[in-house]
Scaffold this motif. Structure first.
Motif, PDB file in Angstrom:
ATOM      1  N   SER A   2       6.531   2.067  -0.605  1.00 25.44           N
ATOM      2  CA  SER A   2       6.776   3.221  -1.472  1.00 25.44           C
ATOM      3  C   SER A   2       7.553   2.814  -2.715  1.00 25.44           C
ATOM      4  O   SER A   2       7.263   3.268  -3.824  1.00 25.44           O
ATOM      5  CB  SER A   2       7.552   4.299  -0.723  1.00 25.44           C
ATOM      6  OG  SER A   2       6.812   4.792   0.345  1.00 25.44           O
ATOM      7  N   ILE A   3       8.533   1.957  -2.530  1.00 27.06           N
ATOM      8  CA  ILE A   3       9.339   1.502  -3.664  1.00 27.06           C
ATOM      9  C   ILE A   3       8.463   0.742  -4.660  1.00 27.06           C
ATOM     10  O   ILE A   3       8.556   0.960  -5.867  1.00 27.06           O
ATOM     11  CB  ILE A   3      10.504   0.617  -3.198  1.00 27.06           C
ATOM     12  CG1 ILE A   3      11.460   1.422  -2.339  1.00 27.06           C
ATOM     13  CG2 ILE A   3      11.253   0.023  -4.378  1.00 27.06           C
ATOM     14  CD1 ILE A   3      12.497   0.583  -1.630  1.00 27.06           C
ATOM     15  N   LEU A   4       7.602  -0.142  -4.147  1.00 33.85           N
ATOM     16  CA  LEU A   4       6.742  -0.930  -5.036  1.00 33.85           C
ATOM     17  C   LEU A   4       5.745  -0.060  -5.787  1.00 33.85           C
ATOM     18  O   LEU A   4       5.529  -0.248  -6.989  1.00 33.85           O
ATOM     19  CB  LEU A   4       6.012  -2.006  -4.241  1.00 33.85           C
ATOM     20  CG  LEU A   4       6.861  -3.167  -3.764  1.00 33.85           C
ATOM     21  CD1 LEU A   4       6.034  -4.109  -2.900  1.00 33.85           C
ATOM     22  CD2 LEU A   4       7.465  -3.908  -4.933  1.00 33.85           C
ATOM     23  N   ILE A   5       5.140   0.903  -5.089  1.00 33.63           N
ATOM     24  CA  ILE A   5       4.183   1.792  -5.747  1.00 33.63           C
ATOM     25  C   ILE A   5       4.861   2.584  -6.852  1.00 33.63           C
ATOM     26  O   ILE A   5       4.357   2.667  -7.975  1.00 33.63           O
ATOM     27  CB  ILE A   5       3.533   2.723  -4.708  1.00 33.63           C
ATOM     28  CG1 ILE A   5       2.605   1.938  -3.806  1.00 33.63           C
ATOM     29  CG2 ILE A   5       2.775   3.859  -5.393  1.00 33.63           C
ATOM     30  CD1 ILE A   5       2.116   2.704  -2.614  1.00 33.63           C
ATOM     31  N   VAL A   6       6.007   3.161  -6.549  1.00 34.92           N
ATOM     32  CA  VAL A   6       6.718   3.967  -7.541  1.00 34.92           C
ATOM     33  C   VAL A   6       7.220   3.097  -8.684  1.00 34.92           C
ATOM     34  O   VAL A   6       7.169   3.499  -9.848  1.00 34.92           O
ATOM     35  CB  VAL A   6       7.864   4.760  -6.876  1.00 34.92           C
ATOM     36  CG1 VAL A   6       8.704   5.473  -7.911  1.00 34.92           C
ATOM     37  CG2 VAL A   6       7.299   5.763  -5.890  1.00 34.92           C
ATOM     38  N   LEU A   7       7.671   1.881  -8.384  1.00 35.74           N
ATOM     39  CA  LEU A   7       8.135   0.976  -9.429  1.00 35.74           C
ATOM     40  C   LEU A   7       6.999   0.602 -10.383  1.00 35.74           C
ATOM     41  O   LEU A   7       7.166   0.639 -11.604  1.00 35.74           O
ATOM     42  CB  LEU A   7       8.756  -0.275  -8.821  1.00 35.74           C
ATOM     43  CG  LEU A   7       9.286  -1.307  -9.816  1.00 35.74           C
ATOM     44  CD1 LEU A   7      10.445  -0.725 -10.610  1.00 35.74           C
ATOM     45  CD2 LEU A   7       9.709  -2.563  -9.099  1.00 35.74           C
ATOM     46  N   ILE A   8       5.846   0.265  -9.831  1.00 36.26           N
ATOM     47  CA  ILE A   8       4.701  -0.100 -10.673  1.00 36.26           C
ATOM     48  C   ILE A   8       4.260   1.082 -11.521  1.00 36.26           C
ATOM     49  O   ILE A   8       4.000   0.940 -12.729  1.00 36.26           O
ATOM     50  CB  ILE A   8       3.551  -0.642  -9.803  1.00 36.26           C
ATOM     51  CG1 ILE A   8       3.934  -2.004  -9.230  1.00 36.26           C
ATOM     52  CG2 ILE A   8       2.255  -0.746 -10.604  1.00 36.26           C
ATOM     53  CD1 ILE A   8       3.004  -2.512  -8.151  1.00 36.26           C
ATOM     54  N   LEU A   9       4.184   2.264 -10.921  1.00 37.66           N
ATOM     55  CA  LEU A   9       3.791   3.447 -11.687  1.00 37.66           C
ATOM     56  C   LEU A   9       4.825   3.795 -12.752  1.00 37.66           C
ATOM     57  O   LEU A   9       4.469   4.251 -13.842  1.00 37.66           O
ATOM     58  CB  LEU A   9       3.562   4.631 -10.753  1.00 37.66           C
ATOM     59  CG  LEU A   9       2.289   4.563  -9.919  1.00 37.66           C
ATOM     60  CD1 LEU A   9       2.277   5.671  -8.889  1.00 37.66           C
ATOM     61  CD2 LEU A   9       1.065   4.627 -10.811  1.00 37.66           C
ATOM     62  N   THR A  10       6.096   3.580 -12.458  1.00 40.49           N
ATOM     63  CA  THR A  10       7.141   3.834 -13.449  1.00 40.49           C
ATOM     64  C   THR A  10       7.038   2.846 -14.608  1.00 40.49           C
ATOM     65  O   THR A  10       7.252   3.218 -15.767  1.00 40.49           O
ATOM     66  CB  THR A  10       8.536   3.761 -12.802  1.00 40.49           C
ATOM     67  OG1 THR A  10       8.588   4.687 -11.724  1.00 40.49           O
ATOM     68  CG2 THR A  10       9.622   4.089 -13.799  1.00 40.49           C
ATOM     69  N   LEU A  11       6.697   1.604 -14.314  1.00 35.44           N
ATOM     70  CA  LEU A  11       6.538   0.616 -15.383  1.00 35.44           C
ATOM     71  C   LEU A  11       5.319   0.922 -16.254  1.00 35.44           C
ATOM     72  O   LEU A  11       5.316   0.636 -17.451  1.00 35.44           O
ATOM     73  CB  LEU A  11       6.430  -0.787 -14.800  1.00 35.44           C
ATOM     74  CG  LEU A  11       7.711  -1.335 -14.166  1.00 35.44           C
ATOM     75  CD1 LEU A  11       7.433  -2.686 -13.507  1.00 35.44           C
ATOM     76  CD2 LEU A  11       8.822  -1.451 -15.189  1.00 35.44           C
TER      77      LEU A  11
END
Length: 54
Positions: free
Chosen positions: A24-33
Motif C-alpha cells: 500500500s505504501i509503495l502504490i500510494v508513493l508511486i501515485l503521489t510521485l
C-alpha cells in the motif's frame, strides 16, 4: 476513519497508509510521485477499505 488520518492523507498520502503494509505504501508513493491528486485518492480508498475478515 479518523479526522487526523484523513488530514494526513491529504497532506502526505504515503505516511497515512504506513500501517496498511508495504504494498500500500509503495502504490500510494508511486501515485503521489506521478501526481498529488492520484496519491490522495488512492490513500483515501485504502483507508476506507474494511479490514480483512479472518
Amino acid at each position: 476513519m479518523d479526522f487526523w488520518r484523513v488530514l494526513l492523507a491529504i497532506l502526505f498520502p504515503p505516511l497515512s497508509v504506513i500501517d496498511k503494509g508495504c504494498g500500500s505504501i509503495l502504490i500510494v508513493l508511486i501515485l503521489t510521485l506521478l501526481g498529488w491528486i492520484p496519491g490522495v485518492i488512492a490513500a483515501l480508498i485504502i483507508l476506507n477499505r474494511p479490514p480483512h475478515a479472518k
